[in-house]
Enzyme design. Structure first.
Site, PDB file in Angstrom:
ATOM      1  N   GLU A   4       0.852  -1.195   0.000  1.00 67.91           N
ATOM      2  CA  GLU A   4       0.000   0.000   0.000  1.00 67.91           C
ATOM      3  C   GLU A   4       0.890   1.248   0.000  1.00 67.91           C
ATOM      4  O   GLU A   4       1.802   1.365   0.802  1.00 67.91           O
ATOM      5  CB  GLU A   4      -0.941  -0.030   1.223  1.00 67.91           C
ATOM      6  N   GLY A  53      -7.769   2.434   1.942  1.00 69.96           N
ATOM      7  CA  GLY A  53      -8.016   2.957   0.594  1.00 69.96           C
ATOM      8  C   GLY A  53      -8.931   4.165   0.558  1.00 69.96           C
ATOM      9  O   GLY A  53      -9.138   4.855   1.560  1.00 69.96           O
ATOM     10  N   GLY A  70     -22.319  15.965 -12.525  1.00 73.09           N
ATOM     11  CA  GLY A  70     -22.570  14.538 -12.346  1.00 73.09           C
ATOM     12  C   GLY A  70     -23.505  14.307 -11.168  1.00 73.09           C
ATOM     13  O   GLY A  70     -23.226  14.761 -10.063  1.00 73.09           O
ATOM     14  N   GLY A 114     -24.494  11.238 -10.001  1.00 72.44           N
ATOM     15  CA  GLY A 114     -24.418   9.868  -9.489  1.00 72.44           C
ATOM     16  C   GLY A 114     -24.301   9.958  -7.979  1.00 72.44           C
ATOM     17  O   GLY A 114     -24.638  10.989  -7.380  1.00 72.44           O
ATOM     18  N   ALA A 115     -23.775   8.892  -7.372  1.00 74.31           N
ATOM     19  CA  ALA A 115     -23.716   8.860  -5.905  1.00 74.31           C
ATOM     20  C   ALA A 115     -22.869  10.005  -5.339  1.00 74.31           C
ATOM     21  O   ALA A 115     -23.283  10.690  -4.400  1.00 74.31           O
ATOM     22  CB  ALA A 115     -23.162   7.515  -5.455  1.00 74.31           C
ATOM     23  N   GLU A 173     -26.491  17.165 -14.570  1.00 75.18           N
ATOM     24  CA  GLU A 173     -26.362  15.764 -15.001  1.00 75.18           C
ATOM     25  C   GLU A 173     -26.575  15.672 -16.512  1.00 75.18           C
ATOM     26  O   GLU A 173     -27.531  16.230 -17.048  1.00 75.18           O
ATOM     27  CB  GLU A 173     -27.387  14.900 -14.250  1.00 75.18           C
ATOM     28  N   HIS A 229     -43.871  -4.216  14.556  1.00 68.07           N
ATOM     29  CA  HIS A 229     -44.604  -2.952  14.520  1.00 68.07           C
ATOM     30  C   HIS A 229     -44.260  -2.132  15.754  1.00 68.07           C
ATOM     31  O   HIS A 229     -44.157  -2.684  16.837  1.00 68.07           O
ATOM     32  CB  HIS A 229     -46.103  -3.246  14.506  1.00 68.07           C
TER      33      HIS A 229
HETATM   34  P1  NAI Z   1     -21.098   7.797 -11.372  1.00 63.36           P
HETATM   35  O1  NAI Z   1     -20.600   7.147 -12.580  1.00 63.36           O
HETATM   36  O2  NAI Z   1     -21.936   7.033 -10.429  1.00 63.36           O
HETATM   37  O3  NAI Z   1     -21.927   9.118 -11.734  1.00 63.36           O
HETATM   38  C1  NAI Z   1     -21.391  10.118 -12.568  1.00 63.36           C
HETATM   39  C2  NAI Z   1     -22.518  10.846 -13.227  1.00 63.36           C
HETATM   40  O4  NAI Z   1     -21.966  11.911 -13.955  1.00 63.36           O
HETATM   41  C3  NAI Z   1     -23.298   9.989 -14.209  1.00 63.36           C
HETATM   42  O5  NAI Z   1     -24.668  10.068 -13.891  1.00 63.36           O
HETATM   43  C4  NAI Z   1     -22.969  10.603 -15.547  1.00 63.36           C
HETATM   44  O6  NAI Z   1     -24.042  10.538 -16.449  1.00 63.36           O
HETATM   45  C5  NAI Z   1     -22.652  12.034 -15.168  1.00 63.36           C
HETATM   46  N1  NAI Z   1     -21.781  12.732 -16.103  1.00 63.36           N
HETATM   47  C6  NAI Z   1     -20.677  12.239 -16.713  1.00 63.36           C
HETATM   48  N2  NAI Z   1     -20.131  13.192 -17.502  1.00 63.36           N
HETATM   49  C7  NAI Z   1     -20.877  14.311 -17.359  1.00 63.36           C
HETATM   50  C8  NAI Z   1     -20.830  15.618 -17.889  1.00 63.36           C
HETATM   51  N3  NAI Z   1     -19.883  15.983 -18.754  1.00 63.36           N
HETATM   52  N4  NAI Z   1     -21.779  16.524 -17.528  1.00 63.36           N
HETATM   53  C9  NAI Z   1     -22.743  16.176 -16.658  1.00 63.36           C
HETATM   54  N5  NAI Z   1     -22.846  14.938 -16.124  1.00 63.36           N
HETATM   55  C10 NAI Z   1     -21.927  14.010 -16.455  1.00 63.36           C
HETATM   56  O7  NAI Z   1     -19.791   8.379 -10.673  1.00 63.36           O
HETATM   57  P2  NAI Z   1     -19.556   9.069  -9.264  1.00 63.36           P
HETATM   58  O8  NAI Z   1     -20.817   9.581  -8.669  1.00 63.36           O
HETATM   59  O9  NAI Z   1     -18.449  10.013  -9.502  1.00 63.36           O
HETATM   60  O10 NAI Z   1     -19.057   7.863  -8.387  1.00 63.36           O
HETATM   61  C11 NAI Z   1     -17.932   7.099  -8.792  1.00 63.36           C
HETATM   62  C12 NAI Z   1     -18.062   5.673  -8.323  1.00 63.36           C
HETATM   63  O11 NAI Z   1     -18.015   5.614  -6.919  1.00 63.36           O
HETATM   64  C13 NAI Z   1     -19.373   5.084  -8.776  1.00 63.36           C
HETATM   65  O12 NAI Z   1     -19.183   3.790  -9.214  1.00 63.36           O
HETATM   66  C14 NAI Z   1     -20.198   5.129  -7.528  1.00 63.36           C
HETATM   67  O13 NAI Z   1     -21.175   4.125  -7.490  1.00 63.36           O
HETATM   68  C15 NAI Z   1     -19.148   4.964  -6.424  1.00 63.36           C
HETATM   69  N6  NAI Z   1     -19.616   5.625  -5.223  1.00 63.36           N
HETATM   70  C16 NAI Z   1     -20.506   4.972  -4.448  1.00 63.36           C
HETATM   71  C17 NAI Z   1     -21.060   5.579  -3.359  1.00 63.36           C
HETATM   72  C18 NAI Z   1     -22.076   4.859  -2.587  1.00 63.36           C
HETATM   73  O14 NAI Z   1     -22.162   3.636  -2.711  1.00 63.36           O
HETATM   74  N7  NAI Z   1     -22.879   5.516  -1.795  1.00 63.36           N
HETATM   75  C19 NAI Z   1     -20.677   6.938  -2.972  1.00 63.36           C
HETATM   76  C20 NAI Z   1     -19.759   7.535  -3.877  1.00 63.36           C
HETATM   77  C21 NAI Z   1     -19.264   6.880  -4.952  1.00 63.36           C
END
Ligand code: NAI
Length: 463
Positions: free
Chosen positions: A34, A40, A178, A180-181, A201, A442
């Protein structure tokens, strides 16, 4: 030989360290290489500190509403610096916990950047370590910018979640690219700390991988709280100045400019596969740039395995951890149950929380499956009414012929815990009928699951 082990794991994140522990539990002499802190991204600069900050955001939210509950806390003031420092302590505790676990299991931790060499060897600095049985690649992923439109992470006005998790002072306005999560969770945090947030998004809806009804419910809630949500939007150009960023955005045929003090890049992550020595060892990649693995997670070169983000989506800590366990057991000569990737739950810890497993309703339609949906709103759940958290619903998708659970989608309080019932049920291949006859205590939030299972037959009691 001091530098010889049964297994060498490259990377000590949630995939790598879990794999190392299971290897050690099975009697294999194990080393983890590491270059940074153990645990990580997840432990140090991802899942764990983010959840600590989300809890701070949640407390702020509760305090603002506390008067309704007969509790007056006075004027609510927030201080991101304090919340951030607390989140760092939580992350550090977790990382130290992983260090302790390494010692407990007599796993050797080699500090430094490891490079793979042929013959199941790993070079760290000038030292070469040799694995008798296997090398496991678990080097994870990192945030990526979008340099093609001028959005390169500069750590001040264009930041990633890494900087967002370490900043003491927050910008007055923030555009998040973006939904996403990562984007959704930080929108929630910064909104609670008084930042004017705009989330952009590219795909037609936020949380595009979730069920469309889940996206709608969260979008509505965010807008109510003053978060600007723009979906189906393309950022065509970014102009980065010293103290602000101007984004040219095209959405729904209209062009507009969004100016913010900072931009948070949350448009996905890139896997750490460069400079690892993959090519030198003949390890091939998939078309999408992940490490190619077989059903045993072995790469194209025998004796080298890949787990976690580098082995392909979903890029989730719990998927990586499970892969770590499975690979360790395979290396030890066992025959573990193979991973059912359709049964990996996904959780976004924003408020309202979103948790899901299996197919979305749109996917069922695309596959022309004969399915039926059962839905129950938290507004009809006594426990949710008690806490005042009535946003959201539970939705269950059932295969009409066999009663199989095709998917579950939960938006609302403690969704992340509630989904566990469906995860276990799907792994056990339980039918909707089994869950209908399951007694739900409940008053609980998870009664909503029981109700949603009944709603598949139009037989929910309280709705
Ligand atoms: P993601 O891939 O889940 O989401 C990125 C989003 O950005 C997508 O919806 C995509 O359509 C959008 N996007 C891409 N290019 C763009 C642009 N030029 N303009 C506007 N929107 C755009 O990636 P994210 O959220 O960065 O997470 C990375 C990884 O980490 C993912 O696999 C995610 O599942 C994981 N993660 C999981 C978490 C959890 O389980 N709670 C928390 C944080 C991350």
């Amino acid at each position: 030989m001091a530098n010889s082990f049964d297994v060498i794991v490259l990377g000590g994140g949630p995939a790598g360290y879990v794999c190392a522990i299971r290897c050690a539990q099975l009697g294999l002499q194990t080393a983890v290489v590491e270059q940074d802190k153990l645990g990580g991204v997840c432990v140090n600069i991802g899942c764990i500190p983010t959840k600590a900050l989300l809890h701070s955001a949640y407390i702020a939210h509760l305090l603002k509403e506390s008067k309704d509950f007969g509790v007056e806390a006075g004027e609510v003031k927030t201080d991101y610096g304090v919340a951030m420092k607390r989140s760092r302590r939580v992350a550090d505790q977790n990382s130290k916990g992983v260090e302790f676990l390494m010692k407990k299991h007599k796993i050797t931790v080699v500090r430094g950047t490891g490079v793979l060499q042929p013959g199941k060897k790993v070079k760290v600095g000038s030292d070469v370590y040799e694995a008798k049985k296997a090398v496991v690649i678990a080097t994870g992923s990192r945030v990526k910018g979008i340099p093609q439109i001028g959005l390169e992470i500069n750590k001040t006005t264009v930041i990633s979640s890494d900087e967002a998790l370490l900043m003491e002072k927050i910008p007055a306005t923030l555009a998040i690219i973006g939904a996403g999560a990562v984007g959704m969770e930080f929108a929630d945090i910064f909104n609670a700390f008084g930042v004017k947030v705009t989330i952009i998004e590219a795909l037609p809806r936020i949380l595009p991988l979730e069920d469309a009804e889940a996206s709608d419910a969260v979008g509505k809630s965010y807008r109510k709280r003053g978060i600007e949500v723009i979906a189906g939007a393309k950022v065509t150009k970014a102009t980065v100045a010293k103290d602000k960023v101007t984004l040219d955005v095209e959405a729904g045929g209209e062009k507009k400019q969004i100016v913010a003090a900072a931009v948070l890049m949350a448009a996905g992550r890139a896997v750490n596969i460069e400079n690892v020595g993959l090519k030198e060892c003949g390890i091939q990649l998939t078309e999408r740039g992940f490490i190619k693995v077989d059903k045993n997670l072995q790469t194209s070169t025998a004796g080298y395995y890949a787990i976690g983000d580098v082995a392909g989506p979903p890029m989730l800590a719990h998927k990586g951890s499970r892969e770590g366990v499975v690979v360790a057991e395979i290396i030890a000569g066992q025959k573990p149950h193979s991973i059912k990737y359709d049964n990996v739950p996904s959780v976004t810890y924003c408020h309202p929380e979103v948790a899901s497993i299996g197919m979305t309703e749109d996917q069922c339609k695309e596959k022309k499956l004969d399915y039926v949906a059962g839905k129950f709103p938290f507004s009809a759940n006594g426990r949710a009414r008690g806490t005042g958290e009535t946003e959201g619903f539970v939705k269950i998708l059932r295969d009409k012929k066999y009663g199989e659970i095709l998917g579950a989608h939960i938006v609302g309080p403690s969704a992340y815990e509630l989904v566990a019932e469906v995860v276990a049920a799907m792994e056990a291949e339980a039918t909707v009928e089994t869950l209908i006859s399951t007694i739900h205590a409940h008053p609980t939030l998870y009664e909503s699951l029981g109700e949603a299972f009944n709603a598949v037959y139009g037989l929910a009691i309280n709705a």
